[in-house]
Design a protein around this motif. Structure first.
Motif, PDB file in Angstrom:
ATOM      1  N   ASP A  59      54.560  12.275  38.381  1.00 32.79           N
ATOM      2  CA  ASP A  59      55.037  13.635  38.724  1.00 32.79           C
ATOM      3  C   ASP A  59      53.521  14.295  38.563  1.00 32.79           C
ATOM      4  OD1 ASP A  59      57.621  12.991  38.997  1.00 32.79           O
ATOM      5  OD2 ASP A  59      58.081  13.810  37.036  1.00 32.79           O
ATOM      6  N   MET A  60      52.631  14.212  37.637  1.00 30.01           N
ATOM      7  CA  MET A  60      51.443  15.036  37.696  1.00 30.01           C
ATOM      8  C   MET A  60      50.502  14.568  38.632  1.00 30.01           C
ATOM      9  SD  MET A  60      50.462  14.279  33.557  1.00 30.01           S
ATOM     10  CE  MET A  60      48.997  15.410  33.381  1.00 30.01           C
ATOM     11  N   VAL A  61      50.327  13.417  39.427  1.00 28.02           N
ATOM     12  CA  VAL A  61      49.623  13.220  40.432  1.00 28.02           C
ATOM     13  C   VAL A  61      50.151  13.892  41.610  1.00 28.02           C
ATOM     14  CG1 VAL A  61      48.984  11.422  42.063  1.00 28.02           C
ATOM     15  CG2 VAL A  61      48.681  10.930  39.657  1.00 28.02           C
ATOM     16  N   HIS A  62      51.377  13.905  41.720  1.00 23.21           N
ATOM     17  CA  HIS A  62      52.223  14.761  42.718  1.00 23.21           C
ATOM     18  C   HIS A  62      51.896  16.096  42.899  1.00 23.21           C
ATOM     19  CE1 HIS A  62      55.339  14.546  45.802  1.00 23.21           C
ATOM     20  NE2 HIS A  62      56.175  15.691  45.151  1.00 23.21           N
ATOM     21  N   ASN A  63      51.697  16.699  41.558  1.00 20.51           N
ATOM     22  CA  ASN A  63      51.531  18.054  41.521  1.00 20.51           C
ATOM     23  C   ASN A  63      49.933  18.121  41.368  1.00 20.51           C
ATOM     24  OD1 ASN A  63      54.239  18.669  41.510  1.00 20.51           O
ATOM     25  ND2 ASN A  63      54.229  18.260  39.027  1.00 20.51           N
ATOM     26  N   ARG A  64      49.121  17.428  41.870  1.00 22.38           N
ATOM     27  CA  ARG A  64      47.671  17.380  41.980  1.00 22.38           C
ATOM     28  C   ARG A  64      47.066  17.985  40.387  1.00 22.38           C
ATOM     29  NH1 ARG A  64      46.486  17.259  47.225  1.00 22.38           N
ATOM     30  NH2 ARG A  64      48.119  17.850  48.723  1.00 22.38           N
ATOM     31  N   GLU A  65      47.762  17.458  39.281  1.00 15.93           N
ATOM     32  CA  GLU A  65      47.180  17.536  37.868  1.00 15.93           C
ATOM     33  C   GLU A  65      46.324  16.518  37.767  1.00 15.93           C
ATOM     34  OE1 GLU A  65      50.221  18.615  35.108  1.00 15.93           O
ATOM     35  OE2 GLU A  65      51.309  19.313  36.919  1.00 15.93           O
ATOM     36  N   ASP A  66      45.403  16.690  36.659  1.00 20.34           N
ATOM     37  CA  ASP A  66      44.497  15.624  36.347  1.00 20.34           C
ATOM     38  C   ASP A  66      45.148  14.804  35.250  1.00 20.34           C
ATOM     39  OD1 ASP A  66      42.366  14.048  35.423  1.00 20.34           O
ATOM     40  OD2 ASP A  66      41.271  15.742  34.605  1.00 20.34           O
ATOM     41  N   ILE A  67      45.341  13.396  35.380  1.00 20.97           N
ATOM     42  CA  ILE A  67      46.132  12.698  34.428  1.00 20.97           C
ATOM     43  C   ILE A  67      45.206  11.849  33.403  1.00 20.97           C
ATOM     44  CG2 ILE A  67      47.807  12.018  36.353  1.00 20.97           C
ATOM     45  CD1 ILE A  67      46.849   9.425  36.505  1.00 20.97           C
ATOM     46  N   THR A  68      43.633  12.157  33.638  1.00 21.80           N
ATOM     47  CA  THR A  68      43.019  11.436  32.888  1.00 21.80           C
ATOM     48  C   THR A  68      43.204  11.410  31.236  1.00 21.80           C
ATOM     49  OG1 THR A  68      41.024  12.356  34.170  1.00 21.80           O
ATOM     50  CG2 THR A  68      40.358  11.041  32.254  1.00 21.80           C
ATOM     51  N   GLU A  69      43.368  12.632  30.553  1.00 22.39           N
ATOM     52  CA  GLU A  69      43.864  12.448  29.485  1.00 22.39           C
ATOM     53  C   GLU A  69      44.970  11.817  28.972  1.00 22.39           C
ATOM     54  OE1 GLU A  69      43.265  16.161  27.074  1.00 22.39           O
ATOM     55  OE2 GLU A  69      41.550  16.299  28.131  1.00 22.39           O
ATOM     56  N   TYR A  70      46.192  12.310  29.775  1.00 23.83           N
ATOM     57  CA  TYR A  70      47.347  11.731  29.708  1.00 23.83           C
ATOM     58  C   TYR A  70      47.657  10.278  29.964  1.00 23.83           C
ATOM     59  CZ  TYR A  70      52.276  12.161  29.067  1.00 23.83           C
ATOM     60  OH  TYR A  70      53.717  11.948  28.638  1.00 23.83           O
ATOM     61  N   TYR A  71      46.850   9.949  30.546  1.00 22.32           N
ATOM     62  CA  TYR A  71      46.910   8.434  31.141  1.00 22.32           C
ATOM     63  C   TYR A  71      46.317   7.740  29.874  1.00 22.32           C
ATOM     64  CZ  TYR A  71      46.896   3.821  33.180  1.00 22.32           C
ATOM     65  OH  TYR A  71      47.125   2.380  33.440  1.00 22.32           O
ATOM     66  N   ALA A  72      45.032   8.269  29.279  1.00 22.38           N
ATOM     67  CA  ALA A  72      44.538   7.611  28.310  1.00 22.38           C
ATOM     68  C   ALA A  72      45.286   7.499  27.022  1.00 22.38           C
ATOM     69  CB  ALA A  72      43.437   8.595  27.687  1.00 22.38           C
ATOM     70  N   GLN A  73      46.501   8.378  26.923  1.00 18.84           N
ATOM     71  CA  GLN A  73      47.511   8.236  25.807  1.00 18.84           C
ATOM     72  C   GLN A  73      48.354   6.845  25.857  1.00 18.84           C
ATOM     73  OE1 GLN A  73      49.562  11.718  24.750  1.00 18.84           O
ATOM     74  NE2 GLN A  73      48.043  12.866  25.560  1.00 18.84           N
ATOM     75  N   ILE A  74      48.503   6.689  27.159  1.00 19.90           N
ATOM     76  CA  ILE A  74      49.411   5.522  27.373  1.00 19.90           C
ATOM     77  C   ILE A  74      48.558   4.109  27.313  1.00 19.90           C
ATOM     78  CG2 ILE A  74      50.531   4.212  29.437  1.00 19.90           C
ATOM     79  CD1 ILE A  74      51.075   6.905  30.634  1.00 19.90           C
ATOM     80  N   ALA A  75      47.363   4.280  27.637  1.00 19.49           N
ATOM     81  CA  ALA A  75      46.465   3.112  27.372  1.00 19.49           C
ATOM     82  C   ALA A  75      46.191   2.822  25.996  1.00 19.49           C
ATOM     83  CB  ALA A  75      45.111   3.626  27.915  1.00 19.49           C
ATOM     84  N   GLU A  76      46.352   3.917  25.054  1.00 19.21           N
ATOM     85  CA  GLU A  76      46.117   3.764  23.811  1.00 19.21           C
ATOM     86  C   GLU A  76      47.416   3.086  23.107  1.00 19.21           C
ATOM     87  OE1 GLU A  76      43.833   3.374  21.713  1.00 19.21           O
ATOM     88  OE2 GLU A  76      44.762   3.557  19.784  1.00 19.21           O
ATOM     89  N   ARG A  77      48.455   3.478  23.444  1.00 19.55           N
ATOM     90  CA  ARG A  77      49.847   2.717  23.138  1.00 19.55           C
ATOM     91  C   ARG A  77      49.421   1.311  23.086  1.00 19.55           C
ATOM     92  NH1 ARG A  77      55.141   5.408  22.310  1.00 19.55           N
ATOM     93  NH2 ARG A  77      55.496   3.397  21.571  1.00 19.55           N
ATOM     94  N   TYR A  78      48.980   0.854  24.241  1.00 18.97           N
ATOM     95  CA  TYR A  78      48.886  -0.569  24.388  1.00 18.97           C
ATOM     96  C   TYR A  78      47.807  -1.081  23.623  1.00 18.97           C
ATOM     97  CZ  TYR A  78      52.624  -0.232  27.884  1.00 18.97           C
ATOM     98  OH  TYR A  78      53.604   0.018  28.631  1.00 18.97           O
ATOM     99  N   ASN A  79      46.685  -0.505  23.807  1.00 24.83           N
ATOM    100  CA  ASN A  79      45.262  -0.954  23.019  1.00 24.83           C
ATOM    101  C   ASN A  79      45.645  -1.204  21.466  1.00 24.83           C
ATOM    102  OD1 ASN A  79      43.856  -1.578  25.121  1.00 24.83           O
ATOM    103  ND2 ASN A  79      43.302   0.550  25.612  1.00 24.83           N
ATOM    104  N   SER A  80      46.406  -0.046  21.096  1.00 21.35           N
ATOM    105  CA  SER A  80      46.680  -0.186  19.367  1.00 21.35           C
ATOM    106  C   SER A  80      47.585  -1.282  19.054  1.00 21.35           C
ATOM    107  CB  SER A  80      47.373   1.155  18.940  1.00 21.35           C
ATOM    108  OG  SER A  80      48.547   1.305  19.523  1.00 21.35           O
ATOM    109  N   ILE A  81      48.550  -1.788  19.825  1.00 26.54           N
ATOM    110  CA  ILE A  81      49.488  -2.830  19.390  1.00 26.54           C
ATOM    111  C   ILE A  81      48.402  -3.926  19.614  1.00 26.54           C
ATOM    112  CG2 ILE A  81      51.110  -4.364  20.421  1.00 26.54           C
ATOM    113  CD1 ILE A  81      52.435  -1.798  21.662  1.00 26.54           C
ATOM    114  N   ILE A  82      47.521  -4.220  20.666  1.00 24.68           N
ATOM    115  CA  ILE A  82      46.690  -5.392  20.698  1.00 24.68           C
ATOM    116  C   ILE A  82      45.777  -5.600  19.447  1.00 24.68           C
ATOM    117  CG2 ILE A  82      44.848  -6.464  22.109  1.00 24.68           C
ATOM    118  CD1 ILE A  82      46.181  -5.083  24.710  1.00 24.68           C
ATOM    119  N   ARG A  83      45.127  -4.401  19.035  1.00 21.86           N
ATOM    120  CA  ARG A  83      44.229  -4.130  18.111  1.00 21.86           C
ATOM    121  C   ARG A  83      44.928  -4.477  16.736  1.00 21.86           C
ATOM    122  NH1 ARG A  83      42.548   0.790  19.542  1.00 21.86           N
ATOM    123  NH2 ARG A  83      43.799   1.751  18.113  1.00 21.86           N
TER     124      ARG A  83
END
Ligand code: ASP
Length: 438
Positions: A59-83
């Motif tokens: 939805d953020m992309v659809h509304n032309r908002e920047d997803i950089t930070e928010y997407y990093a939180q998603i990535a961190e959910r997975y990376n923390s599990i792996i770690r």
């Protein structure tokens, strides 16, 4: 050796600690050969499910908002599990690819499905199981409906190639190659489909509760668990709001005669609830299996002298509802009266038109709509055999000083549906529970 298909919900795979529990459960029984995984769920009540985060990114992309930070939180959910699992596994390429796809307007379903995709990759690695992508084994038709025939055929062939595998839940593929998801909670459906294709002896659905309870714990104190329940009883209770399993998840396994066992990842020694086709092996000692209730119903009461002699009267009334896209729940009727129970939400904005059209088509003596009705279902396969059950139900309700506004007993005698005022619903549920259980 038989096969068990095991599905783990989002709360069972929310963090590394839960991954470890899941691995212990899977490894405890060699029959647990095929594992279906959800996306990471909430770690605490204030947390957000990864699936919801992915929808938000889209939805953020659809509304032309920047997803950089928010997407990093998603990535961190997975990376923390792996770690935390100390896995030698790098998913940065996958994460980058998904981020770009979302930025370049991949579909909404594609975005949401990546939650289970990534979680399953990690789980497969952790368990040393193969990974089978759902997009190569779950198919939808052009009209968006699930293609059972093709899925069953191709999934069977694929499963035979693997001794043990993890399959992501929730999604499949359209004929044009785009990803499509089932409705929310759809990993339950994937698990059921895999169980059918694997000719499993059991479909274990692992979640965060120890099965179904006889009543809603928010209403009745510490309700007893249900040990076994038939598919039909479950349908009746789920319809009235008792939800643990996705409604559509029962069909693939029911048709194949495979029982479902609802289990608790946080309490693996509890037996949970067995959902079975017939109860020959799982006879219940209880007369009633469960109680559930739902608010928000309205009664349309229509009166007309000699109604019973007027052939086609009921059909014409129901035609009006059909024309307004309103489904009916119950139809209790008398000689010269007919009542139709509908959900109040369905009437919204159409009330006047419905009344006017019924007036025109059947010319009743009177018609009125009353709101504020709650329906209460008392469900139990044991009720057919036990004499006096209805009397006990009504007695308990009347002793609780609750006025009954409608009674409907299904012809299968599997359930008794009672209409009460909304504010009496909880009281009535507690009274019936106390009569039969405590
Ligand atoms: N992750 C999806 C959802 O949150 C599907 C599922 O968990 O069954 O709805």
């Amino acid at each position: 050796m038989g096969i068990k298909v095991v599905k783990f919900g989002g709360s069972s795979l929310a963090d590394a600690e839960h991954f470890r529990r899941v691995a212990d459960i899977v490894k405890a029984d060699p029959k647990r050969r095929f594992v279906v995984a959800s996306a990471p769920g909430k770690r605490c009540s204030a947390d957000t499910k990864v699936t919801d985060m992915l929808y938000r990114c889209y939805d953020m992309v659809h509304n032309r908002e920047d997803i950089t930070e928010y997407y990093a939180q998603i990535a961190e959910r997975y990376n923390s599990i792996i770690r935390d699992l100390e896995l030698d596994f790098d998913i940065s390429g996958e994460l980058e690819y998904i981020r770009n796809a979302i930025l370049h307007h991949s579909g909404r379903d594609f975005a949401a499905s990546r939650g289970e995709y990534l979680n399953s990759l990690i789980l497969a690695k952790f368990l040393h199981y193969d990974f089978i992508d759902a997009e190569s084994v779950i198919f939808f038709r052009d009209n968006g409906l699930y293609d059972e025939e093709r899925t069953n055929r191709e999934m069977r062939m694929e499963l035979q190639k693997h001794e043990r595998a993890v399959i992501p839940g929730f999604y499949g593929v359209m004929p044009n190659g785009t990803i499509k998801t089932f409705s929310r909670g759809g990993s339950d459906i994937t698990g059921s489909i895999v169980a059918q294709a694997a000719d499993a002896e059991l479909y274990e659905n692992w979640t965060d509760v120890s099965g179904f309870l006889m009543a809603d714990p928010r209403i009745v104190d510490d309700p007893a668990p249900i040990q076994s329940i038939t598919y039909r009883e479950l349908r009746e209770l789920s319809y009235m709001g008792a939800s643990v399993l996705h409604e559509e998840a029962i069909f693939p396994v029911r048709n194949a005669g495979i029982p479902i066992n609802i289990r608790n990842t946080n309490e693996p020694t509890a037996d949970g609830t067995m959902i079975v086709a017939s109860t020959a092996e799982y006879d219940s000692k209880r007369i009633i299996t469960g109680i559930a209730g739902k608010k928000g119903f309205s009664v349309i009461t229509i009166e007309k002298d000699m109604m019973n002699a007027e052939i086609g009267f009921g059909r014409r009334v129901l035609d009006v509802l059909e024309d307004h896209d309103i489904s009916f729940e119950h139809l209790p009727s008398g000689v010269d009266t007919m009542s139709v129970i509908v959900s109040s939400a369905h009437l919204e904005g159409r009330r006047e038109r419905v009344i006017a059209t019924i007036n025109k088509r059947v010319r009743p003596d009177s018609i009125m709509i009353e709101d504020g009705l709650a329906l209460l279902a008392v469900v139990g396969r044991g009720m057919v055999k036990a004499k006096g059950t209805a009397a006990r139900v009504f007695n308990a309700i009347s002793k609780a000083d609750v006025n009954i506004r409608m009674i409907d007993q299904g012809s299968s005698e599997l359930n008794i549906i009672i209409g009460v005022e909304e504010h009496d619903l909880e009281k009535a549920q507690r009274a019936i529970y106390a009569e039969f259980v405590k």
